[in-house]
Design a protein around this motif. Structure first.
Motif, short mmCIF file in Angstrom:
data_model
loop_
_atom_site.label_atom_id
_atom_site.label_comp_id
_atom_site.label_asym_id
_atom_site.label_seq_id
_atom_site.Cartn_x
_atom_site.Cartn_y
_atom_site.Cartn_z
N ASN A 103 48.18 16.39 44.70
CA ASN A 103 47.81 16.80 46.03
C ASN A 103 46.54 17.01 46.13
O ASN A 103 45.89 17.26 47.09
CB ASN A 103 48.52 17.94 46.39
N SER A 127 54.07 8.93 52.22
CA SER A 127 54.49 9.96 53.25
C SER A 127 55.88 10.51 52.62
O SER A 127 56.05 11.81 52.75
CB SER A 127 55.06 9.23 54.41
N GLY A 130 55.11 13.49 50.67
CA GLY A 130 54.77 14.68 51.24
C GLY A 130 53.10 14.29 51.36
O GLY A 130 52.27 15.52 51.68
N ASN A 132 49.68 12.85 53.40
CA ASN A 132 49.00 12.40 54.64
C ASN A 132 47.74 11.43 54.17
O ASN A 132 46.79 12.17 54.08
CB ASN A 132 48.87 13.28 55.52
#
Length: 258
Positions: A103, A127, A130, A132
């Motif tokens: 992330n 997606s 998690g 974007n």
């Protein structure tokens, strides 16, 4: 694992100028496909015609989605396929994008023309993780844009003629906002060679990692005919040939010699 499979057309819809979305029912392999891989589609009534490779644009239940542009006799025939039409495919073929789940990485998709196909699948996969991503989409003009909005990504549109979004090519659009994107950046790209080359050159900059899906004319899709050979290099700078169908179609930016 790749296999020959008879398939049936579920949908074949014109979605932009000369561009179609083909949905094929292939429950035997749909669970094994990964973003970046492709199918060879055979033409049943043309036994002397080689199959054509098409990137997988996504999955929908037991169906595989393909995007294609009408550019010759065979794709023109494909555009006439109706629901229920049966043909044969071989796949999934090739390797796939390496999708990091970190992330702390900014994920950027860069698509030129119908090169958007494998990146739509990448976007779907990210997606589900998690993530974007940023999605830069370039086309010649507004009539050839395949996506104008996407809730799964932060979308950036560009057209060569300025008829929609940023006026200019997709790489220039990406460069214009790169400083606002947190690094490190993982770029996933597919499009014309000039676009790919420009992005690979950006990958020389620290903090930017580039993966490119190459588009090449193929005959067998299995590495037998060696018609899709390209020049590549290893981390020591030694040059060698790779096959887009077998060793690719996805390559790390630093591996490709344009």
């Amino acid at each position: 694992m790749r296999k020959f499979t008879e398939t049936e057309v579920v949908e074949n819809v014109n979605i932009a100028k000369d561009i179609y979305r083909l949905k094929l029912n292939i429950p035997d392999i749909v669970k094994s496909v990964e973003p970046g891989q492709f199918l060879n589609i055979y033409f049943q009534n043309s036994p002397n015609i080689f199959p054509r490779p098409f990137s997988i644009a996504g999955i929908d239940d037991d169906n595989i989605l393909i995007l294609y542009k009408v550019v010759g006799k065979q794709t023109e025939k494909m555009s006439s396929w109706q629901k229920g039409y049966k043909t044969v495919v071989l796949g999934p073929l090739g390797n796939s994008f390496d999708l990091s789940s970190d992330n702390d990485i900014s994920h950027v998709l860069v698509a030129g023309g119908v090169g958007i196909a494998p990146l739509m699948f990448v976007c779907d996969k990210l997606s589900l993780m998690g993530i974007n991503p940023y999605f830069f989409i370039g086309a010649k003009n507004k009539s050839e844009l395949l996506i104008i909005e996407d809730p799964k990504s932060r979308l950036y549109i560009s057209t060569d003629d300025g008829s929609a979004g940023f006026a200019g090519n997709v790489v220039d659009h990406f460069k214009s906002v790169i400083n606002s994107i947190k690094k490190p950046v993982s770029v996933y790209a597919c499009g014309p060679d000039e676009m790919n080359k420009a992005l690979v050159n950006m990958g020389v900059v620290p903090g930017i990692r580039v993966q490119v899906s190459l588009e090449r004319v193929m005959a067998c899709g299995l590495g037998i005919c060696q018609g899709c050979a390209i020049k590549t290099k290893d981390i020591s700078g030694n040059n060698y040939y790779s096959l887009v169908c077998k060793d690719g179609p996805v390559f790390k930016g630093g591996e490709i010699i344009f």
